[in-house]
Design a protein around this motif. Sequence first.
Motif, short mmCIF file in Angstrom:
data_model
loop_
_atom_site.label_atom_id
_atom_site.label_comp_id
_atom_site.label_asym_id
_atom_site.label_seq_id
_atom_site.Cartn_x
_atom_site.Cartn_y
_atom_site.Cartn_z
N SER A 4 0.22 -1.28 -0.06
CA SER A 4 -0.36 -0.22 -0.20
C SER A 4 1.35 1.52 0.19
O SER A 4 0.78 2.30 -0.92
CB SER A 4 -1.01 -0.44 1.57
OG SER A 4 -0.08 -0.14 2.17
N GLU A 5 1.75 1.26 0.32
CA GLU A 5 3.17 2.37 0.27
C GLU A 5 3.72 2.50 -0.98
O GLU A 5 3.75 3.49 -1.13
CB GLU A 5 3.95 2.48 1.86
CG GLU A 5 2.95 2.40 3.67
CD GLU A 5 4.70 2.28 3.98
OE1 GLU A 5 5.70 1.96 3.86
OE2 GLU A 5 4.40 2.11 5.62
N LYS A 6 3.81 1.56 -1.16
CA LYS A 6 4.62 1.72 -2.59
C LYS A 6 3.41 2.04 -3.58
O LYS A 6 3.83 3.15 -4.62
CB LYS A 6 4.97 0.01 -3.30
CG LYS A 6 6.04 -0.17 -4.66
CD LYS A 6 6.57 -1.28 -4.13
CE LYS A 6 5.88 -2.18 -5.13
NZ LYS A 6 6.71 -3.82 -5.00
N LEU A 7 1.67 2.08 -3.90
CA LEU A 7 1.13 2.39 -4.32
C LEU A 7 0.76 3.97 -4.25
O LEU A 7 0.84 4.53 -4.95
CB LEU A 7 -0.48 1.21 -3.58
CG LEU A 7 -1.96 1.84 -4.78
CD1 LEU A 7 -1.47 0.98 -6.33
CD2 LEU A 7 -2.65 0.71 -4.15
N PHE A 186 -19.31 0.58 -1.44
CA PHE A 186 -18.98 -1.00 -1.77
C PHE A 186 -17.36 -0.84 -1.94
O PHE A 186 -17.03 -0.09 -3.21
CB PHE A 186 -20.07 -1.71 -2.68
CG PHE A 186 -19.03 -3.08 -2.87
CD1 PHE A 186 -19.81 -3.71 -2.34
CD2 PHE A 186 -18.06 -3.34 -4.04
CE1 PHE A 186 -19.18 -5.03 -2.35
CE2 PHE A 186 -17.81 -4.82 -3.80
CZ PHE A 186 -18.22 -5.94 -3.22
N GLY A 187 -16.60 -1.79 -1.67
CA GLY A 187 -15.20 -1.22 -1.67
C GLY A 187 -14.83 -0.13 -1.06
O GLY A 187 -13.52 -0.63 -1.11
N TYR A 264 -11.68 -0.50 -14.80
CA TYR A 264 -12.04 -1.38 -13.89
C TYR A 264 -10.43 -2.92 -12.69
O TYR A 264 -10.53 -2.72 -11.90
CB TYR A 264 -13.15 -1.76 -13.52
CG TYR A 264 -14.20 -2.29 -13.11
CD1 TYR A 264 -14.41 -0.80 -11.77
CD2 TYR A 264 -14.73 -2.94 -12.11
CE1 TYR A 264 -15.09 -1.35 -10.43
CE2 TYR A 264 -14.88 -3.41 -10.99
CZ TYR A 264 -15.16 -1.62 -10.35
OH TYR A 264 -16.05 -2.17 -9.01
N HIS A 265 -10.26 -3.76 -13.72
CA HIS A 265 -9.76 -4.50 -13.58
C HIS A 265 -8.39 -4.30 -13.16
O HIS A 265 -7.79 -5.14 -12.37
CB HIS A 265 -9.77 -5.13 -15.20
CG HIS A 265 -8.24 -7.01 -14.57
ND1 HIS A 265 -6.98 -6.89 -14.90
CD2 HIS A 265 -8.98 -8.27 -14.66
CE1 HIS A 265 -6.51 -8.60 -14.64
NE2 HIS A 265 -7.72 -9.29 -14.08
N GLU A 270 -5.32 -3.00 -7.93
CA GLU A 270 -4.95 -1.93 -7.07
C GLU A 270 -5.75 -2.02 -5.71
O GLU A 270 -5.21 -1.92 -4.55
CB GLU A 270 -4.77 -0.70 -7.51
CG GLU A 270 -3.81 -0.29 -8.48
CD GLU A 270 -3.79 1.20 -9.51
OE1 GLU A 270 -3.93 2.00 -8.61
OE2 GLU A 270 -3.16 1.13 -10.50
N LEU A 271 -6.39 -2.48 -5.64
CA LEU A 271 -7.66 -2.59 -4.24
C LEU A 271 -6.51 -4.04 -3.26
O LEU A 271 -6.76 -2.98 -2.15
CB LEU A 271 -8.64 -3.08 -4.45
CG LEU A 271 -9.67 -3.13 -3.23
CD1 LEU A 271 -10.40 -2.02 -2.52
CD2 LEU A 271 -11.66 -3.96 -3.90
N GLU A 272 -6.36 -4.90 -4.16
CA GLU A 272 -5.57 -5.82 -3.83
C GLU A 272 -4.24 -5.59 -2.98
O GLU A 272 -4.02 -5.90 -1.91
CB GLU A 272 -5.38 -7.18 -4.41
CG GLU A 272 -6.38 -7.84 -4.97
CD GLU A 272 -6.69 -8.38 -5.95
OE1 GLU A 272 -5.71 -9.34 -6.46
OE2 GLU A 272 -8.15 -9.08 -6.01
N GLU A 273 -3.57 -4.22 -3.72
CA GLU A 273 -2.62 -3.96 -3.39
C GLU A 273 -2.36 -3.31 -2.16
O GLU A 273 -1.73 -2.75 -1.33
CB GLU A 273 -1.89 -3.31 -4.09
CG GLU A 273 -0.51 -4.03 -5.25
CD GLU A 273 0.06 -2.73 -6.22
OE1 GLU A 273 0.54 -1.84 -6.01
OE2 GLU A 273 -0.35 -3.22 -6.88
N GLU A 274 -3.51 -2.58 -2.47
CA GLU A 274 -3.37 -1.46 -0.43
C GLU A 274 -4.30 -2.48 0.32
O GLU A 274 -4.42 -1.62 1.74
CB GLU A 274 -4.78 -1.18 -0.73
CG GLU A 274 -5.06 1.06 -0.55
CD GLU A 274 -5.30 2.26 -1.04
OE1 GLU A 274 -6.26 1.90 -1.99
OE2 GLU A 274 -5.20 3.16 -0.18
N GLY A 275 -4.40 -3.78 0.30
CA GLY A 275 -4.89 -4.13 1.64
C GLY A 275 -6.27 -4.87 1.46
O GLY A 275 -7.24 -4.62 2.35
N GLY A 276 -7.45 -4.55 0.65
CA GLY A 276 -8.11 -4.97 -0.31
C GLY A 276 -9.72 -3.99 0.67
O GLY A 276 -9.04 -3.08 1.25
#
Length: 380
Positions: A4-7, A186-187, A264-265, A270-276
């Motif tokens: 998440s920090e890298k992102l 949502f999300g 969106y894909h 990126e959502l996963e990279e951020e920790g969901g």
Amino acid sequence: MVNSEKLKEQSLAARGDDKLLYTPGPLTTSMAVKKTMLRDLGSRDHEFIRIVKEIRQKLLEAGGVAGKGYETVIMQGSGTFGLESVLGSVIPPDGKLLVVVNGAYGRRLVQMAKVLKIECADLVFPEDTPAEAAGVKQALEKDPAITHVAIIHCETTTGLLNPIKEIGELVSGRGLTYIVDAMSSFGGIPTDIEACKIDYLISSANKCIEGVPGFSFAIVRREALDKTEGYARSLSLDLRAQLLGLEANGQFRFTPPTHSILAYHQALLELEEEGGVEGRYQRYLDNYNTLVAGMRELGFVEYLKKELQGPIITSFRFPESPNFKFEDFYNKLNEKNLVIYPGKVSDADCFRIGNIGRLYPEDVKGLLAVVKQVKEEMGF
Ligand SMILES: Cc1ncc(COP(=O)(O)O)c(C=O)c1O
């Protein structure tokens, strides 16, 4: 360095020249999300079909219902099209909808039901008050004709969160169908769709998953949707036909927004990279806390009590000064590449500031510094 920090580092380094959008959507998106759209991919291409399948699966995972009897149906068009698809497709001709209302988006569902000629009742709470399960229970006891209940999770009018789990347990306990408009939550707010007893949850591409506009989606309980054959009041917005089409050959029945789907894909990766969803929620919460502390310091007052306020968007009252004109305030921020949002509350003059999209507490601090400057300039 955690992902998440890298992102965050990547996002802040590759900002581009676009204005920052402190709104409920469309939102500021990452450069990688924008760049993903720089290609033409056929809607019947194997790669596109795989991407659609992955998106549908990842959305189930984000809602905690992968492998639990739910499906994702992607529908072309904005969030309202998704809502219209669900209302128009799942309520039988002799069914009756109860809409729980405490803001403009609840009222829009009532209007939608009217246009679709669906028998509808509303249960109205004040805009600064969350819906109460006891009131819903009473309404259901009074009217046994009601078959479906719809509610807004985050009422974007104010930013208020409704108690969707408590009300879901009540609705499902009476054997009724439960529809939740989770467009702006949502999300960005952890939501266990199964635990909330939701049959149909609707959201769209340009909200907390941080994609771009172009489609909406419904996460549906399969068993519920399977019972709706023949109910659709529209050809293009037929929810069940859309799912069956996607399942038959992985393709859409009508032209999909291919670029928006590609974006969106990337947004879901990126959502996963951020920790969901949990990781994203933490960032939105940090944005929100930074915003409210700073705005209070500048003398602004929120419309809602803090304990009712969600982290998505905040309504602030107009300052009580003859020197404050929203148009001027908006334009001065806009000149500095910062976009806020007009109010939607019906009984108070407010403006709104959103915390969602690819924005960080540093961005919020940047906005606060400019608000301070504009406040001094305007003299309110
Ligand atoms: C709760 C809610 N419902 C519905 C909508 C409508 O979505 P759209 O403008 O994408 O049609 C919005 C938009 O912000 C929303 O916040």
